[in-house]
Write a protein that holds these residues in place. Structure first.
Motif, PDB file in Angstrom:
ATOM      1  N   GLN A  74     -25.044  22.161  17.467  1.00 31.34           N
ATOM      2  CA  GLN A  74     -24.540  23.414  17.039  1.00 31.34           C
ATOM      3  C   GLN A  74     -25.428  24.001  16.628  1.00 31.34           C
ATOM      4  O   GLN A  74     -26.141  23.435  15.304  1.00 31.34           O
TER       5      GLN A  74
ATOM      6  N   THR B  46     -16.018  21.984  19.132  1.00 29.54           N
ATOM      7  CA  THR B  46     -17.648  23.120  19.546  1.00 29.54           C
ATOM      8  C   THR B  46     -18.167  21.977  20.543  1.00 29.54           C
ATOM      9  O   THR B  46     -17.658  20.500  20.863  1.00 29.54           O
TER      10      THR B  46
ATOM     11  N   LYS C 165     -16.347  17.527  18.430  1.00 23.70           N
ATOM     12  CA  LYS C 165     -17.382  17.633  19.417  1.00 23.70           C
ATOM     13  C   LYS C 165     -16.540  17.671  20.428  1.00 23.70           C
ATOM     14  O   LYS C 165     -16.707  16.231  20.859  1.00 23.70           O
TER      15      LYS C 165
END
Length: 243
Positions: free
Chosen positions: A126, A122, A145
């Protein structure tokens, strides 16, 4: 003729501009963020039950890093159809879409019966804490991340002038963070200019930072996807110029 500003990052901005132009809407792109790959170590694919994706940018970053192939054999649970298509194009073999938002994805994972662990690449920022949302379901998530979306420092002068003069009639906003950045970069617009500018937003959450900074002419898409945003834009354009 109605003129619209697309604020999402590339390459999606140009895709949206092309779709708007196909609807006979004049559109220009001013991406408010740029994707930067983060150099972090990723866990091996062995032992993961599936990959969870909430952004097409996560897929693109895995491809840019040369890591997509290592996870391509795992099932993919994607938040929406666009992310699912990006995963398929990157070579992921078994892809399903929740066709919605983060809440829909959590529900889909719960119904899937998967207990994890799930691999979740991701961005640094977020919009939802997927690991926290899945914890009550007993699903373990390994979050990595892999990219950051870096805000631009200023709107192009021509864009800011168009917003102030009213020659840009509407702005398409796809994420809450984009809305926050736009509100910050458009501080020079006075209250009347803000209230005259139409903000076409993907969801209520996206619209909140704009409302807080007096952009009150808000319209929301029926669903959190690009087709709904295009329908919203077309409806707005027709309301301005007639069918």
């Amino acid at each position: 003729m109605t003129r619209m500003l697309v604020t999402r990052p590339e390459p999606d901005a140009q895709s949206s501009v092309a779709r708007l132009q196909a609807l006979d809407i004049v559109a220009l792109a001013a991406p408010l963020m740029e994707r930067v790959t983060l150099q972090v170590s990723l866990p091996p694919a062995d032992g993961f039950a599936a990959v969870v994706l909430t952004s097409a940018n996560a897929v693109r970053t895995l491809v840019d890093r040369g890591d997509a192939a290592a996870y391509a054999h795992l099932p993919v649970l994607a938040v929406g159809d666009r992310t699912a298509r990006e995963a398929e194009a990157a070579g992921f073999e078994r892809v399903s879409s929740a066709a919605g938002n983060a809440d829909d994805l959590v529900n889909a994972i719960g119904l899937s019966g998967l207990k994890g662990p799930l691999f979740y690449p991701t961005g640094k920022h977020q919009s939802a804490d997927l690991a926290k949302a899945l914890a009550p379901l007993g699903v373990m998530v390994a979050t990595a991340k892999v990219y950051d979306m870096v805000a631009i420092s200023a709107l192009p002068a021509a864009v800011l002038e168009g917003l102030g003069a009213g020659s840009i009639n509407a702005v398409l906003v796809y994420s809450r963070r984009t809305a926050e950045i736009f509100a910050d970069l458009a501080q020079s617009l006075d209250r009347a200019q803000r209230q005259a500018l139409a903000m076409l937003c993907m969801s209520e959450a996206v619209a909140e930072p704009l409302l807080e900074t007096h952009f009150n002419r808000i319209s929301l898409a029926d669903r959190p996807d690009e087709d709904a945003m295009m329908a919203l834009a077309l409806g707005f354009a027709r309301a301005q110029t007639g069918p």
